[in-house]
Scaffold this active site. Sequence first.
Site, PDB file in Angstrom:
ATOM      1  N   ASP A   1      -1.321  -6.164   6.082  1.00 35.60           N
ATOM      2  CA  ASP A   1      -1.009  -6.390   4.665  1.00 35.60           C
ATOM      3  C   ASP A   1      -0.629  -7.854   4.505  1.00 35.60           C
ATOM      4  OD1 ASP A   1      -0.812  -3.413   3.511  1.00 35.60           O
ATOM      5  OD2 ASP A   1       0.048  -3.484   5.541  1.00 35.60           O
TER       6      ASP A   1
ATOM      7  N   ASN B   1      -6.869  -4.524   5.997  1.00 36.20           N
ATOM      8  CA  ASN B   1      -7.427  -3.719   7.084  1.00 36.20           C
ATOM      9  C   ASN B   1      -8.048  -4.596   8.179  1.00 36.20           C
ATOM     10  OD1 ASN B   1      -7.031  -0.839   6.974  1.00 36.20           O
ATOM     11  ND2 ASN B   1      -8.094  -0.876   5.000  1.00 36.20           N
TER      12      ASN B   1
ATOM     13  N   GLU C   1      -3.933   1.918  -2.862  1.00 29.43           N
ATOM     14  CA  GLU C   1      -3.999   3.369  -2.606  1.00 29.43           C
ATOM     15  C   GLU C   1      -3.075   4.148  -3.547  1.00 29.43           C
ATOM     16  OE1 GLU C   1      -5.371   5.290   1.155  1.00 29.43           O
ATOM     17  OE2 GLU C   1      -4.124   3.706   2.022  1.00 29.43           O
TER      18      GLU C   1
ATOM     19  N   ASP D   1       2.810   4.792   4.939  1.00 30.70           N
ATOM     20  CA  ASP D   1       2.663   4.272   6.293  1.00 30.70           C
ATOM     21  C   ASP D   1       2.653   2.742   6.325  1.00 30.70           C
ATOM     22  OD1 ASP D   1       0.261   4.461   4.923  1.00 30.70           O
ATOM     23  OD2 ASP D   1      -0.917   5.162   6.625  1.00 30.70           O
ATOM     24  N   HIS D   2       2.685   2.115   5.149  1.00 32.60           N
ATOM     25  CA  HIS D   2       2.755   0.660   5.040  1.00 32.60           C
ATOM     26  C   HIS D   2       4.120   0.222   4.523  1.00 32.60           C
ATOM     27  CE1 HIS D   2      -1.728  -0.206   5.157  1.00 32.60           C
ATOM     28  NE2 HIS D   2      -1.724   1.095   4.920  1.00 32.60           N
TER      29      HIS D   2
ATOM     30  N   ASN E   1       0.875  -1.169   0.000  1.00 34.92           N
ATOM     31  CA  ASN E   1       0.000   0.000   0.000  1.00 34.92           C
ATOM     32  C   ASN E   1       0.918   1.227   0.000  1.00 34.92           C
ATOM     33  OD1 ASN E   1      -1.458   2.297   0.891  1.00 34.92           O
ATOM     34  ND2 ASN E   1      -3.045   1.000   1.770  1.00 34.92           N
TER      35      ASN E   1
ATOM     36  N   ASP F   1      -3.966  -4.949   1.128  1.00 29.53           N
ATOM     37  CA  ASP F   1      -4.232  -4.334   2.424  1.00 29.53           C
ATOM     38  C   ASP F   1      -5.614  -4.803   2.858  1.00 29.53           C
ATOM     39  OD1 ASP F   1      -4.826  -2.773   4.583  1.00 29.53           O
ATOM     40  OD2 ASP F   1      -4.438  -0.848   3.594  1.00 29.53           O
TER      41      ASP F   1
END
Length: 252
Positions: free
Chosen positions: A216, A149, A35, A243-244, A8, A147
């Site tokens: 992930d 989540n 994303e 951030d991933h 991501n 991802d």
Amino acid sequence: MFKIATWNVNSLRVRLPQVLDWLKKLEPDIVALQETKMTDNQFPREAIQAAGYHVIFSGQKTYNGVALLSRLEGSEIITDLPDLDDPQRRFLGATYANNLRVLNVYVPNGGAVNSDKYHYKLNWLKKLQDYVRESLKDYPHLIVLGDFNIAHEDRDVHDAWDSDLIVSPPERAALEDLLSLGLDDTFRLFEQAPEDYSWWDYRRGAFWRNQGLRIDLILASTALDCTACVIDSAPRRLERPSDHAPVVASFD
């Protein structure tokens, strides 16, 4: 042998130089991006092709967006989950050499438990499960990655996590239902270091304090022979990182 990864990137426009550098270093055969946050006409097709990759993408302005980068060209492309009327660009599937079916997913975050966004997330996961169940009939070599989540187990969550979201029983049950179709969480096929995460909030120095989540995932059908799966946290240390972190799995 082939290597597949998920990342991501939280804006491909911002992270493109990092992605190109990472591709050169790791040389994966297939990469699923989430994303990308750009429309299709903005996608940097030429730069990625120059790096030696074919590319398939499905994007939208500002939010979401998924892409598949691959050494070999993909076919049988699908950009929407069947029976789900959803304008959000969160899903992308393609078939590669040796009838390998790859599904790139960016599962909805869910907003807050019991909100409309949360129920949308659970319904989205149900449609994904339905599609994977049918796909396994035709593609015994199937990989679902991206991802999710969802933090599958308590060991996938740092001790200071203070939200019911990502860890709620219905979310975890949806992931369990997906795995029960005949998929392995490849990361857990191998002994791993404790507190090994793939996402860290930008705030409060979460990365440097290792307050993260493992959300992930690379899920692979049991017919595939996975030989390794690791989280590559190096890109998270860069200036202006996603951030991933990428997750990389190898298969014979």
